[in-house]
Design a protein around this motif. Structure first.
Motif, short mmCIF file in Angstrom:
data_model
loop_
_atom_site.label_atom_id
_atom_site.label_comp_id
_atom_site.label_asym_id
_atom_site.label_seq_id
_atom_site.Cartn_x
_atom_site.Cartn_y
_atom_site.Cartn_z
N LEU A 56 38.75 34.18 43.93
CA LEU A 56 39.63 34.59 42.83
C LEU A 56 40.51 35.78 43.24
O LEU A 56 41.71 35.80 42.96
CB LEU A 56 38.80 34.95 41.61
N MET A 57 39.91 36.74 43.94
CA MET A 57 40.69 37.90 44.41
C MET A 57 41.79 37.46 45.37
O MET A 57 42.92 37.93 45.30
CB MET A 57 39.77 38.93 45.09
N ARG A 58 41.44 36.55 46.26
CA ARG A 58 42.42 36.08 47.25
C ARG A 58 43.59 35.37 46.57
O ARG A 58 44.76 35.64 46.85
CB ARG A 58 41.73 35.16 48.26
N PHE A 59 43.28 34.46 45.67
CA PHE A 59 44.33 33.73 44.95
C PHE A 59 45.21 34.69 44.15
O PHE A 59 46.43 34.55 44.12
CB PHE A 59 43.73 32.71 43.98
N SER A 60 44.57 35.63 43.48
CA SER A 60 45.31 36.52 42.59
C SER A 60 46.22 37.44 43.39
O SER A 60 47.34 37.74 42.96
CB SER A 60 44.33 37.31 41.72
N ASP A 61 45.78 37.88 44.57
CA ASP A 61 46.64 38.69 45.44
C ASP A 61 47.87 37.90 45.87
O ASP A 61 48.97 38.42 45.95
CB ASP A 61 45.86 39.15 46.69
N MET A 62 47.67 36.60 46.13
CA MET A 62 48.78 35.75 46.60
C MET A 62 49.80 35.48 45.50
O MET A 62 51.00 35.47 45.76
CB MET A 62 48.24 34.41 47.12
N CYS A 63 49.31 35.24 44.29
CA CYS A 63 50.23 34.75 43.24
C CYS A 63 50.63 35.83 42.25
O CYS A 63 51.43 35.58 41.36
CB CYS A 63 49.63 33.57 42.52
N GLY A 64 50.07 37.03 42.38
CA GLY A 64 50.47 38.12 41.50
C GLY A 64 49.78 38.11 40.14
O GLY A 64 50.18 38.85 39.24
N ALA A 65 48.73 37.30 39.98
CA ALA A 65 47.99 37.32 38.70
C ALA A 65 47.07 38.54 38.68
O ALA A 65 46.40 38.83 39.66
CB ALA A 65 47.17 36.04 38.55
N GLU A 66 47.06 39.22 37.55
CA GLU A 66 46.26 40.44 37.45
C GLU A 66 44.84 40.11 36.97
O GLU A 66 44.67 39.37 36.00
CB GLU A 66 46.91 41.41 36.47
N ILE A 67 43.86 40.65 37.67
CA ILE A 67 42.48 40.58 37.16
C ILE A 67 42.19 41.93 36.53
O ILE A 67 42.16 42.94 37.22
CB ILE A 67 41.47 40.29 38.29
N PRO A 68 42.00 42.00 35.20
CA PRO A 68 41.75 43.30 34.56
C PRO A 68 40.57 44.02 35.22
O PRO A 68 39.61 43.39 35.67
CB PRO A 68 41.43 42.91 33.11
N ARG A 69 40.68 45.34 35.25
CA ARG A 69 39.71 46.17 35.97
C ARG A 69 38.28 45.91 35.53
O ARG A 69 37.36 45.81 36.34
CB ARG A 69 40.09 47.65 35.76
N TRP A 70 38.07 45.78 34.22
CA TRP A 70 36.71 45.58 33.73
C TRP A 70 36.11 44.27 34.24
O TRP A 70 34.92 44.19 34.53
CB TRP A 70 36.65 45.66 32.21
N ILE A 71 36.97 43.24 34.39
CA ILE A 71 36.49 41.95 34.91
C ILE A 71 36.17 42.09 36.40
O ILE A 71 35.13 41.63 36.87
CB ILE A 71 37.52 40.83 34.66
N ARG A 72 37.07 42.74 37.14
CA ARG A 72 36.85 42.93 38.58
C ARG A 72 35.56 43.68 38.86
O ARG A 72 34.76 43.29 39.72
CB ARG A 72 38.03 43.71 39.20
N LEU A 73 35.35 44.79 38.13
CA LEU A 73 34.17 45.62 38.37
C LEU A 73 32.89 44.85 38.04
O LEU A 73 31.89 44.94 38.76
CB LEU A 73 34.24 46.91 37.53
N LYS A 74 32.94 44.11 36.96
CA LYS A 74 31.76 43.33 36.56
C LYS A 74 31.45 42.26 37.61
O LYS A 74 30.30 42.08 38.03
CB LYS A 74 32.03 42.70 35.20
N LEU A 75 32.48 41.55 38.04
CA LEU A 75 32.28 40.51 39.06
C LEU A 75 31.74 41.10 40.36
O LEU A 75 30.81 40.55 40.97
CB LEU A 75 33.59 39.76 39.33
N ALA A 76 32.32 42.24 40.77
CA ALA A 76 31.88 42.89 42.02
C ALA A 76 30.42 43.30 41.91
O ALA A 76 29.66 43.24 42.89
CB ALA A 76 32.76 44.10 42.32
N SER A 77 29.99 43.70 40.71
CA SER A 77 28.62 44.20 40.53
C SER A 77 27.57 43.09 40.71
O SER A 77 26.41 43.38 40.97
CB SER A 77 28.45 44.83 39.14
#
Length: 277
Positions: free
Chosen positions: A204-225
Motif C-alpha cells: 500500500l505504501m509503495r502504490f500510494s507513493d507512486m500515485c500520490g494517494a495520501e494515507i492518513p497518519r493515523w492509518i499509517r501508524l496503526k498499520l506500521a504497529s
C-alpha cells in the motif's frame, strides 16, 4: 440500505498461473453482481494483448467488461486500430486514460492528454462507447495545482466522457470536496469513488507513493504497529475501508470501484460488511 453500484478492476495476468487465479477470483467477485469489470492497460502496449484477451474472457462469461485504453506513446492510427478491434469484438465500454510514460520513452505520442483521447474516440466512434475517465480527489501527482487538475478533469468530461472513477483515497472529505468543486464547474457526470482494500502495508505504501494517494497518519501508524501480523492488518483494513465506503454511499457517491489486485477476499469482505448494514 439500497444495494450500491459497484465495479471491479483487474490487471491482465502475465502467466498461466496468474490467469487461473484471476479466473477463480473473477467467479467469486461475479457473485457481488458488479456493473462491470475493468482491465488495466500497460503503457506502450506491454499488456495490450493481455488486456483484450482478459476482457473477452469476461464478456464470454456473461459479464460487462471495460478495457483501459491509454494514449501515451500511441499514434492516432494505432489507437484507431485498437478502437476498431474493440468495436469488432462487441466491446461497448472503455476507461480512457493518458497513462504513464514508460522509462525510455522519448515522447508522449500524438494525443498528449486524456481529454485529447476522449475527443478522438468520440470523433472516430460516435456514441458507440460508454467512456469512463480518471479523477483525482487529492490531485494528480503531476498537476501544477488543484485548480489546474480540476480544469483538466472538466476538459475530459467536456470532450465526451460519460462518467469518472477516482484514484483511491482514505479521506472522504477529499472526495466530497472534489465532487462539489467539479459540480461548480458544470461537470454533471457520475463520479464513482475508487476503493483500495488494505491487505498489505508495504504494498500500500509503495502504490500510494507512486500515485500520490495520501494515507492518513493515523492509518499509517496503526498499520506500521502491526508489523508482520497480516491478520491484524487485514482486520483493521476491513474496518477502515468498510467505514469509508459507508460514509461515501451515505454522502451520495453514485458507486464504488474496487481495485481488487486480482484478489477476491478483501473486496468480498467489504461488500458483505457494507450491505449487511
Amino acid at each position: 440500505m439500497e444495494t450500491p453500484n459497484i465495479s471491479i478492476e483487474f490487471f491482465p495476468p502475465k502467466t498461466p498461473e496468474g490467469a487461473d487465479k484471476l479466473r477463480v477470483a473473477r467467479q467469486k467477485l461475479a457473485e457481488l453482481n458488479p456493473k462491470y469489470f475493468s482491465v488495466t492497460f500497460g503503457a506502450g502496449g506491454s499488456t495490450q494483448h493481455g488486456t483484450l484477451s482478459t476482457v473477452l474472457e469476461i464478456l464470454a462469461a456473461g459479464h460487462d467488461a471495460a478495457p483501459h485504453l491509454s494514449c501515451v506513446g500511441g499514434t492516432r492510427e494505432s489507437i484507431r486500430a485498437i478502437l476498431q478491434e474493440f468495436k469488432d469484438k462487441g466491446i461497448r465500454r472503455l476507461v480512457a486514460l493518458r497513462g504513464d510514460l514508460p522509462s525510455g520513452y522519448g515522447g508522449a505520442g500524438e494525443l498528449r492528454y486524456a481529454s485529447d483521447l476522449v475527443e478522438f474516440i468520440r470523433q472516430e466512434t460516435g456514441d458507440w462507447f460508454h467512456i469512463e475517465v480518471a479523477a483525482y480527489p487529492e490531485m494528480h501527482p503531476q498537476a501544477k495545482s488543484p485548480q489546474d487538475d480540476l480544469q483538466a478533469f472538466a476538459r475530459k468530461v467536456q470532450a465526451g466522457a460519460n462518467a469518472a472513477i477516482t484514484q483511491y483515497f482514505y479521506n472522504p472529505d477529499a472526495y466530497f470536496q472534489f465532487v462539489d468543486n467539479a459540480r461548480k464547474l458544470g461537470v454533471d457526470v457520475p463520479i464513482v469513488a475508487g476503493i483500495m482494500p488494505i491487505t498489505n502495508y508495504t504494498q500500500l505504501m509503495r502504490f500510494s507513493d507512486m500515485c500520490g494517494a495520501e494515507i492518513p497518519r493515523w492509518i499509517r501508524l496503526k498499520l506500521a504497529s502491526f508489523g508482520d501480523d497480516s491478520a491484524s492488518i487485514k482486520a483493521f483494513g476491513l474496518d477502515v475501508v468498510s467505514g469509508l465506503c459507508e460514509k461515501l454511499l451515505a454522502g451520495g457517491a453514485p458507486g464504488l470501484h474496487f481495485y481488487s489486485m486480482n484478489q477476491a477476499a478483501a473486496t468480498t469482505a467489504i461488500w458483505q460488511r457494507i450491505t449487511a448494514a
